[in-house]
Design an enzyme around this catalytic site. Structure first.
Site, PDB file in Angstrom:
ATOM      1  N   TYR A  36     -27.238  29.522  32.344  1.00  0.00           N
ATOM      2  CA  TYR A  36     -26.984  30.747  31.886  1.00  0.00           C
ATOM      3  C   TYR A  36     -25.674  30.939  31.040  1.00  0.00           C
ATOM      4  O   TYR A  36     -25.388  31.560  29.989  1.00  0.00           O
ATOM      5  CB  TYR A  36     -26.945  31.822  33.021  1.00  0.00           C
TER       6      TYR A  36
HETATM    7  C1  LIG Z   1     -33.151  26.249  34.329  1.00  0.00           C
HETATM    8  C2  LIG Z   1     -34.268  26.091  33.163  1.00  0.00           C
HETATM    9  C3  LIG Z   1     -34.893  27.670  33.154  1.00  0.00           C
HETATM   10  C4  LIG Z   1     -33.577  25.757  31.706  1.00  0.00           C
HETATM   11  O1  LIG Z   1     -34.559  25.720  30.727  1.00  0.00           O
HETATM   12  P1  LIG Z   1     -34.878  24.771  29.974  1.00  0.00           P
HETATM   13  O2  LIG Z   1     -36.034  24.904  28.913  1.00  0.00           O
HETATM   14  O3  LIG Z   1     -34.960  23.258  30.550  1.00  0.00           O
HETATM   15  O4  LIG Z   1     -33.482  24.741  29.022  1.00  0.00           O
HETATM   16  P2  LIG Z   1     -33.112  24.453  27.415  1.00  0.00           P
HETATM   17  O5  LIG Z   1     -33.650  23.411  26.937  1.00  0.00           O
HETATM   18  O6  LIG Z   1     -33.583  25.923  26.844  1.00  0.00           O
HETATM   19  O7  LIG Z   1     -31.615  24.560  27.315  1.00  0.00           O
HETATM   20  C5  LIG Z   1     -30.851  25.531  26.634  1.00  0.00           C
HETATM   21  C6  LIG Z   1     -29.415  25.285  26.866  1.00  0.00           C
HETATM   22  O8  LIG Z   1     -28.979  25.348  27.883  1.00  0.00           O
HETATM   23  C7  LIG Z   1     -28.335  23.973  28.303  1.00  0.00           C
HETATM   24  N1  LIG Z   1     -28.887  23.638  29.651  1.00  0.00           N
HETATM   25  C8  LIG Z   1     -30.197  23.594  30.353  1.00  0.00           C
HETATM   26  N2  LIG Z   1     -30.074  23.092  31.657  1.00  0.00           N
HETATM   27  C9  LIG Z   1     -28.778  23.136  31.812  1.00  0.00           C
HETATM   28  C10 LIG Z   1     -27.951  22.913  33.213  1.00  0.00           C
HETATM   29  N3  LIG Z   1     -28.486  22.546  34.022  1.00  0.00           N
HETATM   30  N4  LIG Z   1     -26.547  23.001  32.907  1.00  0.00           N
HETATM   31  C11 LIG Z   1     -25.992  23.037  31.774  1.00  0.00           C
HETATM   32  N5  LIG Z   1     -26.610  23.436  30.506  1.00  0.00           N
HETATM   33  C12 LIG Z   1     -27.821  23.667  30.585  1.00  0.00           C
HETATM   34  C13 LIG Z   1     -29.077  23.196  27.356  1.00  0.00           C
HETATM   35  O9  LIG Z   1     -28.090  21.831  27.299  1.00  0.00           O
HETATM   36  C14 LIG Z   1     -29.213  23.758  26.194  1.00  0.00           C
HETATM   37  O10 LIG Z   1     -27.866  24.035  25.356  1.00  0.00           O
HETATM   38  P3  LIG Z   1     -27.643  23.194  24.021  1.00  0.00           P
HETATM   39  O11 LIG Z   1     -28.645  23.771  23.035  1.00  0.00           O
HETATM   40  O12 LIG Z   1     -26.253  23.673  23.710  1.00  0.00           O
HETATM   41  O13 LIG Z   1     -27.631  21.621  24.372  1.00  0.00           O
HETATM   42  C15 LIG Z   1     -35.239  25.061  33.696  1.00  0.00           C
HETATM   43  O14 LIG Z   1     -34.654  23.973  33.767  1.00  0.00           O
HETATM   44  C16 LIG Z   1     -36.049  25.451  35.014  1.00  0.00           C
HETATM   45  O15 LIG Z   1     -37.038  26.103  34.868  1.00  0.00           O
HETATM   46  N6  LIG Z   1     -35.422  24.867  35.993  1.00  0.00           N
HETATM   47  C17 LIG Z   1     -36.242  25.509  37.321  1.00  0.00           C
HETATM   48  C18 LIG Z   1     -36.156  26.845  37.557  1.00  0.00           C
HETATM   49  C19 LIG Z   1     -34.817  27.182  37.557  1.00  0.00           C
HETATM   50  O16 LIG Z   1     -33.745  26.535  38.160  1.00  0.00           O
HETATM   51  N7  LIG Z   1     -34.789  28.632  37.003  1.00  0.00           N
HETATM   52  C20 LIG Z   1     -33.410  29.346  37.074  1.00  0.00           C
HETATM   53  C21 LIG Z   1     -33.791  30.545  37.900  1.00  0.00           C
HETATM   54  S1  LIG Z   1     -32.101  31.288  38.498  1.00  0.00           S
END
Ligand SMILES: CC(C)(COP(=O)(O)OP(=O)(O)OC[C@H]1O[C@@H](n2cnc3c(N)ncnc32)[C@H](O)[C@@H]1OP(=O)(O)O)[C@@H](O)C(=O)NCCC(=O)NCCS
Length: 167
Positions: free
Chosen positions: A138
């Site tokens: 986030y």
């Molecule tokens: C967390 C989650 C929603 C991220 O979605 P994603 O599609 O993997 O993330 P994205 O590819 O859109 O990433 C977008 C940006 O966030 C960053 N980002 C993604 N995960 C990250 C992490 N764990 N730590 C730091 N940055 C992160 C990416 O580097 C990217 O930034 P950039 O374009 O500057 O490189 C996904 O991994 C997920 O569903 N995880 C399991 C459920 C979860 O944890 N949900 C959160 C609920 S509180």
């Protein structure tokens, strides 16, 4: 590249095939999302891939944020209402095989556009980061911590709209 469309969750979507790596979120989609919709405590939106499979989902619900909990720099630009209306992204998850390719960020953008389209009062988007990984995600997407709250983060809608216009 796979194209995604977003839609309101419907019973035609295959919720059982969705796996994000976090069982609580998968279970929510399978078992509780429709209950929340029925009771009007959340709306649920899905990203569908070109085969119609759920690639990700998020929920939206009305919430509020006390003015005195916001950082002074944000609070000073706002009216002196004790609480401000906001929109809560209560849950957000991307299918394991689709993670790390920008879909999480795209669903946040979808939530921003959807909230704007409602033309209601919502000063900011709010999330509760469930762990450090979620907090980092986030933060990478423009959310800042609410100082007195352990997990709660916010992104003013005005800033959010500027962020997505600059992409
Ligand atoms: C967390 C989650 C929603 C991220 O979605 P994603 O599609 O993997 O993330 P994205 O590819 O859109 O990433 C977008 C940006 O966030 C960053 N980002 C993604 N995960 C990250 C992490 N764990 N730590 C730091 N940055 C992160 C990416 O580097 C990217 O930034 P950039 O374009 O500057 O490189 C996904 O991994 C997920 O569903 N995880 C399991 C459920 C979860 O944890 N949900 C959160 C609920 S509180």
């Amino acid at each position: 590249m796979t194209a995604f469309v977003t839609a309101i969750l419907s019973r035609d979507h295959d919720r059982n095939g969705f796996h994000s790596g976090v069982e609580a979120l998968d279970r929510y989609l399978r078992e509780f999302a429709f209950q929340d919709i029925k009771r009007r405590v959340a709306g649920c939106f899905v990203a569908l891939d070109d085969a119609g499979e759920i690639a990700g989902f998020y929920t939206l619900a009305a919430t509020s944020v006390p003015l005195n909990l916001l950082p002074p720099a944000a609070a000073k630009k706002l009216p002196r209402y004790p609480v401000l209306p906001a929109m809560l992204i209560g849950r957000l998850a991307i299918a394991t095989k689709r993670q790390g390719r920008g879909l999480g960020r795209a669903l946040i953008a979808d939530a921003i556009i959807r909230t704007e389209s409602f033309r209601i009062g919502a000063y900011a988007l709010i999330v509760d980061a469930k762990d450090e990984r979620a907090r980092a995600f986030y933060a990478a997407n423009g959310f800042a911590s609410i100082p007195a709250e352990a997990r709660r983060m916010f992104l003013p809608m005005a800033t959010a709209l500027q962020l997505i216009e600059s992409v």
